[in-house]
Design a protein around this motif. Sequence first.
Motif, short mmCIF file in Angstrom:
data_model
loop_
_atom_site.label_atom_id
_atom_site.label_comp_id
_atom_site.label_asym_id
_atom_site.label_seq_id
_atom_site.Cartn_x
_atom_site.Cartn_y
_atom_site.Cartn_z
N THR A 93 1.06 4.72 1.37
CA THR A 93 0.03 5.12 2.94
C THR A 93 1.81 6.50 3.28
O THR A 93 3.17 6.52 3.20
CB THR A 93 0.35 4.15 3.95
OG1 THR A 93 1.11 2.89 4.63
CG2 THR A 93 -1.16 3.14 3.45
N GLU A 101 1.02 -1.20 0.46
CA GLU A 101 0.23 0.41 -0.03
C GLU A 101 0.97 1.31 0.20
O GLU A 101 1.92 1.24 0.25
CB GLU A 101 -1.22 0.19 1.37
CG GLU A 101 -2.40 -1.58 1.04
CD GLU A 101 -2.86 -0.78 0.11
OE1 GLU A 101 -3.37 0.51 -0.25
OE2 GLU A 101 -3.39 -1.78 -0.39
N SER A 145 -1.00 1.46 7.49
CA SER A 145 -1.87 0.81 6.34
C SER A 145 -1.81 -0.58 7.03
O SER A 145 -2.50 -1.26 8.31
CB SER A 145 -1.93 0.15 5.21
OG SER A 145 -2.88 -0.49 5.25
#
Length: 158
Positions: A132, A130, A149
């Motif tokens: 993030t 991800e 995340s």
Amino acid sequence: MSDHEYARVHVPDVESTPNPTREKKEVDEAVGASRFGFNVYTADPGERLPWGYHRHPDHEELFYVLAGELRVQTADGTEHLNAEDAFFVPENAPVSAEAVGDRPARVVAVGAPKDADDAIIEEECPVCGEVTGRTHDVAGDEYVLYCESCGAEVTRFD
């Protein structure tokens, strides 16, 4: 006698603050500046300043290389900076800088307005993939960054 509050510091005497480089001198804090940030970094080759690929939504930055070399990653590509080069980063523009070459980089980083210097880190997590931000924790003399995340440790700075 003046009504002004001038301040002077000898930068080598300013205590280094925790960060991923060998040294970060928060000169603005040492002199009591309230409207702009002024930091002096010493970064060994491979060290990033400050924390990673980030942006400041309402804050401009300027990097000035005193010595050594920096590789600066932006949304538009990569820039290579040498001593005496300056690089402006507009507000909300993503950027990451890393010392490169065979000797430490000394860099002045200036930003304004100071009270809007919150950084948003947006990097891909090597564990979950991800893109993030990061949370951080202090573990002894080290700063540890975690993926927002999945919570995985992604970077450790000593």
